[in-house]
Design a protein around this motif. Sequence first.
Motif, mmCIF file in Angstrom:
data_model
loop_
_atom_site.group_PDB
_atom_site.id
_atom_site.type_symbol
_atom_site.label_atom_id
_atom_site.label_comp_id
_atom_site.label_asym_id
_atom_site.label_seq_id
_atom_site.Cartn_x
_atom_site.Cartn_y
_atom_site.Cartn_z
ATOM 1 N N VAL A 115 5.666 30.562 22.709
ATOM 2 C CA VAL A 115 4.281 30.852 22.550
ATOM 3 C C VAL A 115 3.734 31.043 23.977
ATOM 4 O O VAL A 115 4.177 30.677 25.005
ATOM 5 N N THR A 116 2.550 31.941 24.015
ATOM 6 C CA THR A 116 1.961 31.788 25.358
ATOM 7 C C THR A 116 0.433 31.497 25.430
ATOM 8 O O THR A 116 -0.437 31.964 24.493
ATOM 9 N N MET A 117 0.248 30.361 26.125
ATOM 10 C CA MET A 117 -1.058 29.484 26.521
ATOM 11 C C MET A 117 -1.259 29.549 27.947
ATOM 12 O O MET A 117 -1.962 28.519 28.161
ATOM 13 N N ALA A 118 -1.064 30.509 28.475
ATOM 14 C CA ALA A 118 -1.313 30.468 29.987
ATOM 15 C C ALA A 118 -2.816 30.343 30.215
ATOM 16 O O ALA A 118 -3.694 31.088 29.526
ATOM 17 N N GLY A 119 -2.909 29.305 30.980
ATOM 18 C CA GLY A 119 -4.465 29.023 31.518
ATOM 19 C C GLY A 119 -5.373 28.374 30.540
ATOM 20 O O GLY A 119 -6.439 28.339 30.718
ATOM 21 N N ALA A 120 -4.649 27.928 29.360
ATOM 22 C CA ALA A 120 -5.582 27.371 28.255
ATOM 23 C C ALA A 120 -6.221 26.132 28.593
ATOM 24 O O ALA A 120 -5.493 25.103 29.388
ATOM 25 N N ASP A 121 -7.175 25.554 28.222
ATOM 26 C CA ASP A 121 -7.763 24.496 28.250
ATOM 27 C C ASP A 121 -7.569 23.557 27.045
ATOM 28 O O ASP A 121 -7.580 23.429 25.966
ATOM 29 N N LEU A 122 -6.462 22.677 27.220
ATOM 30 C CA LEU A 122 -5.539 21.980 26.327
ATOM 31 C C LEU A 122 -6.028 20.310 26.551
ATOM 32 O O LEU A 122 -5.340 19.500 26.213
ATOM 33 N N ARG A 123 -6.989 20.102 27.074
ATOM 34 C CA ARG A 123 -7.385 18.707 27.690
ATOM 35 C C ARG A 123 -7.654 17.794 26.551
ATOM 36 O O ARG A 123 -7.489 16.647 26.592
ATOM 37 N N SER A 124 -8.142 18.288 25.377
ATOM 38 C CA SER A 124 -8.299 17.179 24.452
ATOM 39 C C SER A 124 -7.233 17.521 23.090
ATOM 40 O O SER A 124 -7.607 16.928 21.730
ATOM 41 N N GLY A 129 6.138 15.885 18.417
ATOM 42 C CA GLY A 129 7.259 16.270 17.640
ATOM 43 C C GLY A 129 7.497 17.651 17.632
ATOM 44 O O GLY A 129 8.080 18.350 16.569
ATOM 45 N N ALA A 130 6.962 18.624 18.344
ATOM 46 C CA ALA A 130 6.959 20.100 17.968
ATOM 47 C C ALA A 130 8.013 20.646 19.130
ATOM 48 O O ALA A 130 8.135 20.289 20.179
ATOM 49 N N ARG A 131 8.648 21.999 18.447
ATOM 50 C CA ARG A 131 9.564 22.452 19.383
ATOM 51 C C ARG A 131 8.767 23.543 20.131
ATOM 52 O O ARG A 131 7.944 24.335 19.530
ATOM 53 N N MET A 132 8.929 23.432 21.507
ATOM 54 C CA MET A 132 8.002 24.443 22.561
ATOM 55 C C MET A 132 9.070 24.985 23.656
ATOM 56 O O MET A 132 8.364 25.298 24.554
ATOM 57 N N ARG A 133 10.040 25.371 23.213
ATOM 58 C CA ARG A 133 10.896 26.050 24.153
ATOM 59 C C ARG A 133 10.556 27.352 24.460
ATOM 60 O O ARG A 133 10.078 27.962 23.809
ATOM 61 N N GLU A 134 10.674 27.524 25.848
ATOM 62 C CA GLU A 134 10.232 28.632 26.767
ATOM 63 C C GLU A 134 8.705 28.976 26.345
ATOM 64 O O GLU A 134 8.255 30.225 26.393
ATOM 65 N N ALA A 135 7.883 28.208 26.084
ATOM 66 C CA ALA A 135 6.561 28.326 25.845
ATOM 67 C C ALA A 135 5.831 28.628 27.264
ATOM 68 O O ALA A 135 6.128 27.870 28.356
ATOM 69 N N ASP A 136 4.808 29.303 27.282
ATOM 70 C CA ASP A 136 4.455 29.559 28.487
ATOM 71 C C ASP A 136 3.006 28.888 28.771
ATOM 72 O O ASP A 136 2.057 29.227 28.227
ATOM 73 N N LEU A 137 3.112 27.832 29.579
ATOM 74 C CA LEU A 137 1.860 26.851 29.786
ATOM 75 C C LEU A 137 1.450 26.971 31.154
ATOM 76 O O LEU A 137 0.920 26.115 31.678
ATOM 77 N N SER A 153 12.058 22.529 26.960
ATOM 78 C CA SER A 153 13.013 23.077 27.538
ATOM 79 C C SER A 153 12.922 24.520 28.063
ATOM 80 O O SER A 153 12.350 25.441 27.088
ATOM 81 N N GLY A 154 13.100 24.991 29.017
ATOM 82 C CA GLY A 154 12.759 26.329 29.251
ATOM 83 C C GLY A 154 11.324 26.882 29.679
ATOM 84 O O GLY A 154 10.900 27.938 29.815
ATOM 85 N N ALA A 155 10.314 25.776 29.280
ATOM 86 C CA ALA A 155 9.039 26.280 29.216
ATOM 87 C C ALA A 155 8.489 26.428 30.749
ATOM 88 O O ALA A 155 9.004 26.049 31.494
ATOM 89 N N TRP A 156 7.512 27.175 30.764
ATOM 90 C CA TRP A 156 6.675 27.725 31.985
ATOM 91 C C TRP A 156 5.846 26.887 32.304
ATOM 92 O O TRP A 156 4.613 26.876 31.618
ATOM 93 N N LEU A 157 5.911 25.960 33.250
ATOM 94 C CA LEU A 157 4.844 25.058 33.576
ATOM 95 C C LEU A 157 4.314 25.043 35.099
ATOM 96 O O LEU A 157 3.708 23.969 35.266
ATOM 97 N N HIS A 158 4.505 26.146 35.606
ATOM 98 C CA HIS A 158 4.126 26.390 37.130
ATOM 99 C C HIS A 158 2.618 26.455 36.979
ATOM 100 O O HIS A 158 1.675 26.892 36.217
ATOM 101 N N LYS A 159 2.070 25.438 37.977
ATOM 102 C CA LYS A 159 0.511 25.325 38.443
ATOM 103 C C LYS A 159 -0.158 24.606 36.918
ATOM 104 O O LYS A 159 -1.309 24.658 36.877
#
Length: 206
Positions: A115-124, A129-137, A153-159
């Motif tokens: 999934v792609t959630m780049a720049g998303a506001d996920l504060r709340s 228990g979810a699989r988020m392999r190679e998710a773009d965060l 694993s493999g997730a994009w977590l830069h910045k």
Amino acid sequence: MADRAHGTPTPPTDSSVDREDWYGRDLDGETFERVAFGDCDFSEITTTGATFTECTFRNVRFNASTHTDSAFANCTFSRCSFFDTTFTRCKTVGSTFTECTFDLLKVVGGTWSFVTMAGADLRSVTVTGARMREADLTGARCQGAVLRDLDLSGAWLHKADFTGTDLRGSDLSALDPLSSIVQGAIVDPAQALVVAEALGLDVRTH
């Protein structure tokens, strides 16, 4: 249409649903493929075993909706609201979320890989228990969120900002503490070792 992450174009749609009020509707077992939903009210809808494939959602309100064992495969969500929305054992593989709001979103289990959630506001949000392999965060704001027992694993977590985030039990092998903000993040001892090694520390048990 705007391009998706990784250069993959938004899938074309074959039909459209515009300005529909589906408030409280039961969509159990229904199937939608390549449908463009625009300016719709999906508040308090329920889905169980429903399937949405390569659909586009623009300005759709999912507020207080509940989704169980449903799939949103390779879908595009733009400027949608997920206030107090719950996804249980759902699959959103390959979907892209752009300019969406996620206040009090709850995710339990399921597969959110690619999934792609780049720049998303996920504060709340609370995701467990979810699989988020190679998710773009990339650049996601996760301060104070609960992101427990996730396969990242493999997730994009830069910045991404994980200040005060509860990350216990999650796979942090893709986390570079020098390129993400991790001050005050809550981790377990095994994760602390992973972070220390990523910082280049020589971790010894004796």
